[in-house]
Design an enzyme around this catalytic site. Structure first.
Site: not given
Length: 433
Positions: A260, A121, A249-250, A257, A151, A35, A263
């Protein structure tokens, strides 16, 4: 400022290029040397719109570099951001092992006052946890401050969010660290909320848990709409016009999935359990989502009873459009259930990754949408890629064994499917018989 970001994953890479763009000197530390080489050659290791151009710009200006040498990078830096993974353990608790390892490494390298920032997080109490490790490892208290700075990046919109977000949350204890963090973020011209570390830590979890609950709520409404003949889009529109609710978010579908929401909902439940504060609403949201993501399989079984040897086409493998991320994608759970029942699977996703091919080598992967649906019994739309809105229904009618579509993202028109006598099932908008 001289900044070190530990971790070149999603959060770490976006954070690194954002600070580099704003004129800081950034070193991003990544243990995977492949990477590192790729990023130093201006080749992003994740997909995010606009990232490639920004990475090239920062490399050319020499405002960013990538390395696997953590100790040297920390010694050169005023601020060190920890952006490593904090996945869920089997019991829902947060796995802090990568953070712990980072702090032990950082402890060996601090030679002057340095701000250590939790960007990952992490659960409530993590700022104190990091401080305790540093002190235990012999780092003098006057040589560091630990700050919580969660974040709020949406995959697919991360660069927009980092430069034009609605808030920056900073949890700190000293005035010195507050002043430096304020100076760092001032050029972004985004409102900054300064608070104590515990409040900053819980803001991230509660934000994602609330949004997850909102998604699960509208999905339960959608399931009711299908049973009573109502249209969930109109219901969601009416709800969203209420300023107390908002339309965000409706959007009904087959569940959330990504890295974030799954979890962080489990993380908040685990934190609540530790402090005897059961999050019953959040638990319900998780339960609803677990059922919602395999609704297409339930529909198939109601239709066929036995799906052994039937060919099912999945359109979309990533958890949402605009990313190559398959973590906790509903499609993975659908694949598992289909394979258990002996179904054959064709799959198409414009961002299909080697990762999913390694996990499921026996699936037939196609380079085109039309190629994937030839001869299949049913098409399941799993991801809301814009391309899928252009699915040719006449082609479906003429080139599938049974013209049957389960639209898990409500991409197509029920009326158009009816015109062609295609068996079509939407989430909360009705279905054709």
């Amino acid at each position: 400022m001289n900044i070190c970001v530990i971790g070149a994953g999603y959060v770490g890479l976006i954070t690194s290029v954002a600070f580099a763009k704003m004129g800081n000197d950034v070193i991003c530390v990544e243990k995977d040397i492949n990477k590192v080489d790729s990023l130093n050659n201006s080749v992003p290791t994740i997909y995010e719109e606009g990232l490639n151009d920004l990475l090239i710009e920062c490399i050319e200006k020499e405002s960013i570099s990538f390395t696997n040498k953590l100790e040297d990078s920390v010694k050169k830096s005023d601020i060190v951001f920890i952006a490593v993974g904090t996945p869920s353990l089997d019991n829902g608790e947060v796995d802090m092992s990568q953070v712990h390892k980072c702090i032990n490494e950082i402890s060996k390298s601090i030679n002057r006052y340095t701000i250590i920032v939790n960007k990952s997080t992490v659960p409530v109490g993590s700022q104190k946890y990091v401080k305790d490790i540093l002190i235990k490892n012999g780092v003098p208290c006057d040589k560091f401050d630990v700050v919580s700075n969660p974040e709020f990046l949406r995959e697919g919109k991360a660069l927009y969010d980092v430069f034009y977000g609605d808030k920056i949350v900073i949890g700190c204890e000293s005035q010195k660290s507050r002043n430096i963090m304020n100076l760092l973020y001032k050029p972004f011209n985004i409102p900054i909320i300064f608070t104590n570390p515990e409040t900053a830590e819980i803001i991230k979890y509660t934000s994602n848990a609330f949004l997850s609950t909102k998604i699960s709520f509208i999905n339960e409404v959608a399931n009711l709409c299908n049973k009573v003949g109502a249209d969930v889009d109109t219901v969601a529109l009416a709800l969203g016009l209420d300023k107390r609710i908002s339309p965000e978010f409706l959007k009904p579908g087959i569940g959330y999935g990504g890295s974030c929401f799954p979890k962080d909902t489990l993380g908040l439940i685990s934190i609540g359990k530790k402090y005897d504060c059961p999050f019953e609403i959040v638990k319900s949201a998780v339960s609803v989502n677990n059922k919602q993501r395999v609704i297409p399989v339930d529909i198939l079984l109601n239709e066929y009873n036995d799906i052994k040897d039937k060919t099912i086409t999945l359109l979309g493998l990533t958890f949402k459009s605009g990313t190559d991320d398959i973590r906790e994608s509903p499609s993975l759970y659908i694949i598992e259930e289909l394979l258990k029942r002996g179904a054959k699977i064709n799959a198409y996703d414009p961002m299909v990754s080697d990762e999913i091919k390694e996990i499921y080598p026996n699936i037939n992967y196609f380079g085109s949408m039309n190629g994937s649906i030839l001869g299949s019994e049913c098409i399941i739309i799993c991801t809301d890629w814009e391309e899928f809105k252009g699915l040719d229904l006449d082609f479906v009618k003429d080139n599938t064994k049974e013209a049957f579509i389960i639209d898990g993202r409500n991409m197509l028109s029920l009326d158009e499917a009816k015109k062609r006598n295609i068996k079509y099932y939407s989430i909360g908008k009705g279905y054709t018989n």
